[in-house]
Scaffold this motif. Structure first.
Motif, PDB file in Angstrom:
ATOM      1  N   VAL A  64     -24.924 -47.038  10.683  1.00  6.87           N
ATOM      2  CA  VAL A  64     -24.678 -46.912  12.115  1.00  6.87           C
ATOM      3  C   VAL A  64     -25.163 -45.530  12.536  1.00  6.87           C
ATOM      4  N   HIS A  65     -26.096 -45.496  13.499  1.00  2.00           N
ATOM      5  CA  HIS A  65     -26.677 -44.244  13.989  1.00  2.00           C
ATOM      6  C   HIS A  65     -26.513 -44.167  15.508  1.00  2.00           C
ATOM      7  N   ASP A  66     -26.040 -43.032  16.000  1.00  7.41           N
ATOM      8  CA  ASP A  66     -26.034 -42.744  17.442  1.00  7.41           C
ATOM      9  C   ASP A  66     -25.426 -43.878  18.257  1.00  7.41           C
ATOM     10  N   SER A  67     -24.266 -44.365  17.833  1.00 12.76           N
ATOM     11  CA  SER A  67     -23.677 -45.557  18.448  1.00 12.76           C
ATOM     12  C   SER A  67     -22.187 -45.394  18.694  1.00 12.76           C
ATOM     13  N   ILE A  68     -21.664 -46.281  19.525  1.00 12.30           N
ATOM     14  CA  ILE A  68     -20.226 -46.404  19.748  1.00 12.30           C
ATOM     15  C   ILE A  68     -19.837 -47.816  19.329  1.00 12.30           C
ATOM     16  N   ILE A  69     -18.957 -47.903  18.345  1.00  8.41           N
ATOM     17  CA  ILE A  69     -18.470 -49.196  17.860  1.00  8.41           C
ATOM     18  C   ILE A  69     -16.985 -49.255  18.207  1.00  8.41           C
ATOM     19  N   ASN A  85     -28.592 -48.973  15.634  1.00  5.06           N
ATOM     20  CA  ASN A  85     -29.158 -47.733  16.149  1.00  5.06           C
ATOM     21  C   ASN A  85     -29.073 -47.708  17.674  1.00  5.06           C
ATOM     22  N   LYS A  86     -28.439 -46.671  18.201  1.00  4.53           N
ATOM     23  CA  LYS A  86     -28.288 -46.490  19.659  1.00  4.53           C
ATOM     24  C   LYS A  86     -27.708 -47.737  20.318  1.00  4.53           C
TER      25      LYS A  86
END
Length: 141
Positions: free
Chosen positions: A40-45, A58-59
């Motif tokens: 998980v890169h540059d994300s909101i989960i 990604n994003k």
């Protein structure tokens, strides 16, 4: 819980999450599971999501109670303007609504919107092109 094999950099992980994969520059909500090999890169989960093994996110903004299938890739390819709502969807983000399901091994482009339980048949040649969208019944408003 954070596995000894996980890598986490510049991220906020909320209590109750289980991290077995890698997380970079992201926010991970309560009750989220990120399986081994997932990134998980540059994300909101958001809370109660499940990112399955080998998935690459990604994003992306992934809303509550969503499953991202094994080996799926989110945020791939080149930018394209949104066909759904260019005023809202314009920042390269993959936006996934609550209670959605992304099937295994699909590729989702940048600047996309998805809402609802999707199946492999919803993805042309296993992919959703940048700027495109899939909104199932009861989807994003």
């Amino acid at each position: 819980y954070v596995s000894a094999e996980s890598k986490i950099e510049k991220s906020l992980i909320t209590g109750g999450a289980e991290i077995y994969g890698d997380v970079y520059n992201s926010v991970i909500g309560a009750g989220v599971t990120i399986e081994p090999g997932a990134e998980v890169h540059d994300s909101i989960i958001m809370r109660d999501c499940h990112i399955k093994a080998g998935a690459k996110v990604n994003k992306a903004i992934v809303a509550e109670d969503t499953t991202v299938g094994e080996g799926s890739e989110l945020g791939v390819g080149e930018y394209a303007p949104s066909k759904y709502d260019p005023k809202v969807y314009q920042f390269d983000l993959v936006t996934i609504g609550e209670h959605s399901v992304i099937p295994d091994h699909v590729k989702i482009g940048k600047n996309t919107a998805i809402s609802g339980v999707t199946t492999p048949e919803d993805y042309t040649d296993g992919a959703l092109a940048s700027g495109d969208y899939i909104i199932k019944a009861g989807g994003v408003r």
